[in-house]
Design an enzyme around this catalytic site. Structure first.
Site, PDB file in Angstrom:
ATOM      1  N   HIS A   9       0.913  -1.298   0.066  1.00  0.00           N
ATOM      2  CA  HIS A   9      -0.068  -0.089   0.029  1.00  0.00           C
ATOM      3  C   HIS A   9       0.790   1.268  -0.038  1.00  0.00           C
ATOM      4  O   HIS A   9       1.827   1.335   0.424  1.00  0.00           O
ATOM      5  CB  HIS A   9      -0.867  -0.058   1.182  1.00  0.00           C
ATOM      6  CG  HIS A   9      -0.425   0.153   2.380  1.00  0.00           C
ATOM      7  ND1 HIS A   9       0.291   1.188   3.123  1.00  0.00           N
ATOM      8  CD2 HIS A   9      -0.104  -0.986   3.530  1.00  0.00           C
ATOM      9  CE1 HIS A   9       1.100   1.009   4.179  1.00  0.00           C
ATOM     10  NE2 HIS A   9       0.797  -0.094   4.297  1.00  0.00           N
ATOM     11  N   ARG A  58      -5.923   1.262   4.274  1.00  0.00           N
ATOM     12  CA  ARG A  58      -4.821   1.692   3.394  1.00  0.00           C
ATOM     13  C   ARG A  58      -4.457   0.659   2.338  1.00  0.00           C
ATOM     14  O   ARG A  58      -4.004   1.224   1.464  1.00  0.00           O
ATOM     15  CB  ARG A  58      -3.495   1.893   4.323  1.00  0.00           C
ATOM     16  CG  ARG A  58      -3.072   0.629   5.057  1.00  0.00           C
ATOM     17  CD  ARG A  58      -1.886   1.067   6.286  1.00  0.00           C
ATOM     18  NE  ARG A  58      -1.491  -0.057   6.767  1.00  0.00           N
ATOM     19  CZ  ARG A  58      -2.082  -0.804   7.882  1.00  0.00           C
ATOM     20  NH1 ARG A  58      -3.279  -0.304   8.463  1.00  0.00           N
ATOM     21  NH2 ARG A  58      -1.238  -1.919   8.668  1.00  0.00           N
ATOM     22  N   GLU A  85      -1.725  -6.859   7.648  1.00  0.00           N
ATOM     23  CA  GLU A  85      -0.617  -6.435   8.134  1.00  0.00           C
ATOM     24  C   GLU A  85      -0.287  -7.390   9.436  1.00  0.00           C
ATOM     25  O   GLU A  85      -1.250  -7.845  10.012  1.00  0.00           O
ATOM     26  CB  GLU A  85      -0.334  -5.223   8.362  1.00  0.00           C
ATOM     27  CG  GLU A  85       1.099  -4.783   9.240  1.00  0.00           C
ATOM     28  CD  GLU A  85       2.395  -5.156   8.281  1.00  0.00           C
ATOM     29  OE1 GLU A  85       2.618  -6.295   8.044  1.00  0.00           O
ATOM     30  OE2 GLU A  85       2.865  -4.253   7.769  1.00  0.00           O
ATOM     31  N   ARG A  86       1.049  -7.527   9.830  1.00  0.00           N
ATOM     32  CA  ARG A  86       1.472  -8.179  11.039  1.00  0.00           C
ATOM     33  C   ARG A  86       0.957  -7.522  12.111  1.00  0.00           C
ATOM     34  O   ARG A  86       0.972  -6.161  12.111  1.00  0.00           O
ATOM     35  CB  ARG A  86       2.717  -8.516  11.068  1.00  0.00           C
ATOM     36  CG  ARG A  86       3.542  -8.590  12.324  1.00  0.00           C
ATOM     37  CD  ARG A  86       4.881  -8.600  12.252  1.00  0.00           C
ATOM     38  NE  ARG A  86       5.504  -8.831  13.671  1.00  0.00           N
ATOM     39  CZ  ARG A  86       6.926  -8.706  13.982  1.00  0.00           C
ATOM     40  NH1 ARG A  86       7.696  -8.175  13.175  1.00  0.00           N
ATOM     41  NH2 ARG A  86       7.387  -9.006  15.026  1.00  0.00           N
ATOM     42  N   HIS A 155       0.395  -5.554   2.560  1.00  0.00           N
ATOM     43  CA  HIS A 155       1.350  -4.839   3.587  1.00  0.00           C
ATOM     44  C   HIS A 155       2.433  -5.462   3.621  1.00  0.00           C
ATOM     45  O   HIS A 155       2.933  -6.590   3.261  1.00  0.00           O
ATOM     46  CB  HIS A 155       0.713  -5.091   5.131  1.00  0.00           C
ATOM     47  CG  HIS A 155      -0.869  -4.587   5.017  1.00  0.00           C
ATOM     48  ND1 HIS A 155      -1.404  -3.262   5.386  1.00  0.00           N
ATOM     49  CD2 HIS A 155      -1.928  -5.411   4.682  1.00  0.00           C
ATOM     50  CE1 HIS A 155      -2.397  -3.250   5.275  1.00  0.00           C
ATOM     51  NE2 HIS A 155      -2.977  -4.367   4.855  1.00  0.00           N
TER      52      HIS A 155
END
Length: 200
Positions: A9, A58, A85-86, A155
């Protein structure tokens, strides 16, 4: 031969502010929108059959800008939190430099750049890999094997997981890999489903 396009992103507000973001739902900045437009320009002449993105704004916003830029806003889009994302747990929202002052540079580096160390209440990269790769194998790979071209906008650590898998990298090798925001990475699959990274 099928193609897989991976895009991180565009810059988010918390990227700009140097904060741990993780699962917090933070949108992209004006620069992030410009990065997404540039990604769209790079992908403009590619055939894309279906797109995947995470449950976070995002990544979704970046994908929307890319699809608009390439003139294909009606491509099917699948949204799934498996591509999130993590999670950085209790570190999310904290400034990275201030966190390093509090816990020490070495500890924060371990949380950010180790494969299997879990930040407080969060996920390790290994945890992220174990979430992302089964999803890829079950939902994305069958489409690639049918010859469809896939775009995944997600991500940094989700992409590290995928790149580690596709390129057969060790934990040490993938931790050294930097992934720029808004820059497409292309993999081409042969008839045996071996992926080669397209450079340039």
């Amino acid at each position: 031969m099928a193609k897989l396009f991976l895009v991180r992103h565009g810059q988010s507000l918390w990227n700009l502010e140097n904060r741990f973001t993780g699962w917090h739902d933070i949108d992209i900045t004006e620069l992030g929108i410009e990065e997404a437009k540039r990604a769209g320009m790079i992908l403009k002449d590619e055939k894309i059959d279906i797109a995947f993105t995470s449950a976070l704004i995002r990544a979704q916003h970046t994908l929307t800008v890319i699809l608009s830029e390439i003139g294909k806003p009606d491509i099917p889009v699948i949204i799934d939190k498996a591509l999130n994302e993590r999670s950085y747990g209790s570190l999310e929202g904290l400034n990275k430099a201030e966190t390093a002052q509090k816990y020490g540079d070495e500890q924060v580096h371990i949380w950010r750049r180790s494969y299997d160390v879990i930040p407080p209440g969060g996920e390790s990269l290994k945890d992220t890999y174990n979430r992302v790769i089964p999803y890829f194998e079950n939902k994305v790979a069958p489409l690639l094997k049918k010859g469809e071209n896939i775009l995944i906008v997600t991500h940094g650590n989700s992409l590290r997981s995928l790149i580690m898998y596709l390129e057969h990298l060790s934990p040490e090798e993938i931790l050294e890999r930097e992934i720029a925001t808004g820059v497409p990475i292309t993999y081409i699959f042969d008839e045996s489903f071996h992926a080669s990274r397209k450079v340039g």
